[in-house]
Design a protein around this motif. Structure first.
Motif, PDB file in Angstrom:
ATOM      1  N   VAL A 227       0.845  -1.197   0.000  1.00  0.00           N
ATOM      2  CA  VAL A 227       0.000   0.000   0.000  1.00  0.00           C
ATOM      3  C   VAL A 227       0.879   1.245   0.000  1.00  0.00           C
ATOM      4  O   VAL A 227       2.055   1.198   0.398  1.00  0.00           O
ATOM      5  CB  VAL A 227      -0.973   0.016   1.195  1.00  0.00           C
ATOM      6  N   GLN A 228       0.309   2.340  -0.455  1.00  0.00           N
ATOM      7  CA  GLN A 228       1.011   3.621  -0.524  1.00  0.00           C
ATOM      8  C   GLN A 228       0.670   4.446   0.719  1.00  0.00           C
ATOM      9  O   GLN A 228      -0.504   4.679   1.002  1.00  0.00           O
ATOM     10  CB  GLN A 228       0.591   4.393  -1.776  1.00  0.00           C
ATOM     11  N   VAL A 229       1.700   4.883   1.442  1.00  0.00           N
ATOM     12  CA  VAL A 229       1.499   5.626   2.683  1.00  0.00           C
ATOM     13  C   VAL A 229       2.194   6.980   2.597  1.00  0.00           C
ATOM     14  O   VAL A 229       3.408   7.043   2.369  1.00  0.00           O
ATOM     15  CB  VAL A 229       2.048   4.838   3.897  1.00  0.00           C
ATOM     16  N   PRO A 230       1.450   8.067   2.791  1.00  0.00           N
ATOM     17  CA  PRO A 230       2.073   9.392   2.820  1.00  0.00           C
ATOM     18  C   PRO A 230       3.039   9.500   4.000  1.00  0.00           C
ATOM     19  O   PRO A 230       2.834   8.892   5.053  1.00  0.00           O
ATOM     20  CB  PRO A 230       0.888  10.352   3.006  1.00  0.00           C
ATOM     21  N   GLU A 231       4.066  10.279   3.821  1.00  0.00           N
ATOM     22  CA  GLU A 231       5.091  10.447   4.857  1.00  0.00           C
ATOM     23  C   GLU A 231       4.493  10.886   6.193  1.00  0.00           C
ATOM     24  O   GLU A 231       4.949  10.451   7.254  1.00  0.00           O
ATOM     25  CB  GLU A 231       6.135  11.465   4.379  1.00  0.00           C
ATOM     26  N   ALA A 232       3.457  11.707   6.160  1.00  0.00           N
ATOM     27  CA  ALA A 232       2.847  12.207   7.396  1.00  0.00           C
ATOM     28  C   ALA A 232       2.250  11.093   8.255  1.00  0.00           C
ATOM     29  O   ALA A 232       2.127  11.247   9.472  1.00  0.00           O
ATOM     30  CB  ALA A 232       1.768  13.237   7.067  1.00  0.00           C
ATOM     31  N   LEU A 233       1.873   9.970   7.640  1.00  0.00           N
ATOM     32  CA  LEU A 233       1.287   8.861   8.392  1.00  0.00           C
ATOM     33  C   LEU A 233       2.312   7.825   8.840  1.00  0.00           C
ATOM     34  O   LEU A 233       1.973   6.918   9.609  1.00  0.00           O
ATOM     35  CB  LEU A 233       0.201   8.180   7.567  1.00  0.00           C
ATOM     36  N   MET A 234       3.533   7.935   8.399  1.00  0.00           N
ATOM     37  CA  MET A 234       4.562   6.947   8.721  1.00  0.00           C
ATOM     38  C   MET A 234       4.735   6.727  10.237  1.00  0.00           C
ATOM     39  O   MET A 234       4.932   5.589  10.665  1.00  0.00           O
ATOM     40  CB  MET A 234       5.900   7.304   8.058  1.00  0.00           C
ATOM     41  N   PRO A 235       4.643   7.772  11.076  1.00  0.00           N
ATOM     42  CA  PRO A 235       4.808   7.523  12.525  1.00  0.00           C
ATOM     43  C   PRO A 235       3.743   6.606  13.122  1.00  0.00           C
ATOM     44  O   PRO A 235       3.944   6.060  14.207  1.00  0.00           O
ATOM     45  CB  PRO A 235       4.702   8.934  13.136  1.00  0.00           C
ATOM     46  N   HIS A 236       2.619   6.408  12.442  1.00  0.00           N
ATOM     47  CA  HIS A 236       1.543   5.575  12.976  1.00  0.00           C
ATOM     48  C   HIS A 236       1.691   4.091  12.591  1.00  0.00           C
ATOM     49  O   HIS A 236       0.893   3.268  13.042  1.00  0.00           O
ATOM     50  CB  HIS A 236       0.190   6.079  12.481  1.00  0.00           C
ATOM     51  N   LEU A 237       2.683   3.774  11.784  1.00  0.00           N
ATOM     52  CA  LEU A 237       2.849   2.382  11.354  1.00  0.00           C
ATOM     53  C   LEU A 237       3.435   1.542  12.462  1.00  0.00           C
ATOM     54  O   LEU A 237       4.169   2.024  13.323  1.00  0.00           O
ATOM     55  CB  LEU A 237       3.746   2.321  10.116  1.00  0.00           C
ATOM     56  N   ALA A 238       3.153   0.259  12.412  1.00  0.00           N
ATOM     57  CA  ALA A 238       3.711  -0.687  13.370  1.00  0.00           C
ATOM     58  C   ALA A 238       4.884  -1.425  12.726  1.00  0.00           C
ATOM     59  O   ALA A 238       4.986  -1.491  11.511  1.00  0.00           O
ATOM     60  CB  ALA A 238       2.641  -1.691  13.793  1.00  0.00           C
ATOM     61  N   GLY A 239       5.733  -1.984  13.550  1.00  0.00           N
ATOM     62  CA  GLY A 239       6.842  -2.787  13.047  1.00  0.00           C
ATOM     63  C   GLY A 239       8.061  -1.967  12.692  1.00  0.00           C
ATOM     64  O   GLY A 239       8.049  -0.746  12.787  1.00  0.00           O
ATOM     65  N   PRO A 240       9.125  -2.648  12.293  1.00  0.00           N
ATOM     66  CA  PRO A 240      10.375  -1.964  11.981  1.00  0.00           C
ATOM     67  C   PRO A 240      10.269  -1.109  10.708  1.00  0.00           C
ATOM     68  O   PRO A 240       9.538  -1.487   9.784  1.00  0.00           O
ATOM     69  CB  PRO A 240      11.359  -3.116  11.783  1.00  0.00           C
ATOM     70  N   PRO A 241      10.943   0.015  10.659  1.00  0.00           N
ATOM     71  CA  PRO A 241      10.881   0.913   9.477  1.00  0.00           C
ATOM     72  C   PRO A 241      11.251   0.215   8.182  1.00  0.00           C
ATOM     73  O   PRO A 241      10.737   0.560   7.136  1.00  0.00           O
ATOM     74  CB  PRO A 241      11.865   2.022   9.816  1.00  0.00           C
ATOM     75  N   GLY A 242      12.116  -0.771   8.213  1.00  0.00           N
ATOM     76  CA  GLY A 242      12.527  -1.471   7.003  1.00  0.00           C
ATOM     77  C   GLY A 242      11.465  -2.412   6.470  1.00  0.00           C
ATOM     78  O   GLY A 242      11.612  -2.989   5.409  1.00  0.00           O
ATOM     79  N   GLY A 243      10.371  -2.579   7.198  1.00  0.00           N
ATOM     80  CA  GLY A 243       9.282  -3.410   6.706  1.00  0.00           C
ATOM     81  C   GLY A 243       9.264  -4.749   7.300  1.00  0.00           C
ATOM     82  O   GLY A 243       8.553  -5.603   7.065  1.00  0.00           O
TER      83      GLY A 243
END
Length: 121
Positions: A105-121
């Motif tokens: 899925v495509q995620v705008p940079e502004a929503l990145m802090p709300h993601l779970a798990g490691p930044p590398g995926g």
């Protein structure tokens, strides 16, 4: 403006799956309410049907549960007739949520802090 990043769905949500006969249902629950609108926009019945194209679903329905920031997909005809009819060793729908969680899925940079798990995926 920064371009959206492509990440797997499991960074935005978790899933639960069940099955009955030749029907599987997959619930997708957002990790954070801010991610809910993005999930509604990108996780359509058509996108889910494409993700499961190799299972040849006869129908894919989506039911939105906005107060829970969740949705449920019902996929018909994806379990080779169901546990009792199939010749495969494991046709339970429980494993299908893993396939959906790999969807990109495509995620705008502004929503990145709300993601779970490691930044590398």
């Amino acid at each position: 403006m920064t371009a959206p990043r492509t990440v797997p769905l499991y960074r935005l949500a978790h899933g639960r799956t069940g099955d009955k006969g030749d029907r599987s249902n997959i619930s997708v629950i957002a990790w954070h309410p801010a991610l809910w609108p993005l999930l509604v926009d990108q996780l359509t019945p058509e996108v889910v049907a494409q993700q499961f194209a190799h299972r040849r679903p006869s129908a894919v329905q989506r039911f939105l549960l906005p107060r829970l920031c969740a949705m449920n997909f019902v996929l018909d005809g994806v379990l080779d007739g169901g546990v009792n009819d199939a010749l495969n060793l494991d046709t339970h729908g429980k494993a299908l949520s893993f396939l959906l969680m790999e969807l990109q899925v495509q995620v705008p940079e502004a929503l990145m802090p709300h993601l779970a798990g490691p930044p590398g995926g």
